[in-house]
Design an enzyme around this catalytic site. Structure first.
Site, PDB file in Angstrom:
ATOM      1  CE1 TYR A 172      49.326  38.225  59.173  1.00 37.03           C
ATOM      2  CE2 TYR A 172      50.825  38.912  60.918  1.00 37.03           C
ATOM      3  CZ  TYR A 172      50.543  38.097  59.742  1.00 37.03           C
ATOM      4  OH  TYR A 172      51.504  37.218  59.600  1.00 37.03           O
TER       5      TYR A 172
ATOM      6  CB  ALA B 208      42.928  40.014  66.151  1.00 36.88           C
TER       7      ALA B 208
END
Length: 269
Positions: free
Chosen positions: A171, A173
């Site tokens: 998430y 990233a």
């Protein structure tokens, strides 16, 4: 002198509109004068019969009714899977068919799961990245030709685009990617007078927190708020909506990512 844009009669697409944050953004833009295209997966009668899609139809219909009852703006519902290039192009086409113009794109659709990297399945990584990052790319690419000469792109990022926490690497990233896309698009589209900015929510009482992050942390939601937020209160969907209105109106702010987090990142960084 660059004047503030008058939003009366403008048209905004909001993806992920059946969710809490999407709804808050749609309400505030409508109150400011925008006609709204509520885009989400599973928001039509045909989609409701597909068990593979979430049943968002009731939320979308209620939101459309609320907007039209409480403002002078129109609201229409369009089903769109933001991970599909064809459907994002069809979303823009449907908007033009309905209103004849597009002024604002709000890339709000997003998902989250919780898993440490060692246990993270590749399909889980792909699903989160596809919706949260690829979806912003596809929707923006489809909308850009219609936004030139004064449009706006507003992306829903996250404070996880600046910091992270255990269990949400995929998430975080994806939201770092949204931040990078925001800055890059702002540079690429400046010559076309298109502003591109990001909203970075903190802790908002949404299914993401109730159903995913709170169970994973085993800490009650209210305790998380008291521990994490200097202002000692969570953020609301309408807070994100008011920032979206600011971004849409202001013609001299671009490439910015503004945190609406009650001071969380100030306390940490």
């Amino acid at each position: 002198m660059v004047k503030k844009r008058n939003l009366d009669g403008t048209v905004a697409i909001v993806t992920g509109a059946a969710g809490e944050i999407g709804g808050g953004i749609a309400r505030e833009l409508a109150a400011a004068g925008c006609n709204i295209v509520l885009a989400d997966i599973g928001v039509t009668e045909s989609a409701a019969d597909d068990d593979s899609k979430p049943d968002n139809i009731d939320h979308a219909e209620a939101l459309a009714d609320e907007i039209e009852a409480s403002t002078d703006s129109e609201a229409v519902i369009v089903e769109c899977d933001v991970t599909s290039a064809d459907q994002t192009e069809e979303l823009v086409d449907a908007t033009l068919d309905e209103f004849g113009r597009l002024d604002i794109l709000v890339n709000n659709a997003g998902i989250i799961t919780y898993s440490p990297v060692e246990e993270l399945d590749e399909s889980e990584w792909d699903a989160v990245m596809d919706v949260n990052a690829k979806g912003v790319f596809l929707c923006s690419r489809a909308a850009i030709p219609e936004l030139k000469d004064g449009g706006s792109i507003i992306n829903t990022a996250s404070i996880a685009g600046e910091m992270s926490a255990a269990g949400i690497a995929h998430y975080a990233a994806s939201k770092h990617a949204v931040m990078a896309l925001t800055k890059t698009l702002a540079l690429e589209l400046a010559e076309d007078d298109v502003t591109v900015n990001a909203i970075c929510p903190g802790i908002v009482d949404t299914p993401m927190w109730r159903d995913v992050l709170t169970p994973a942390s085993e800490e009650p939601y209210e305790e998380t708020i008291q521990r994490s937020i200097p202002l000692n209160r969570d953020q609301k969907p309408d807070d994100m909506g008011r920032l979206a209105v600011f971004f849409a109106e202001n013609r001299n702010v671009t490439g910015e990512a503004v945190k609406v987090d009650g001071g969380i990142t100030q306390d940490v960084l």
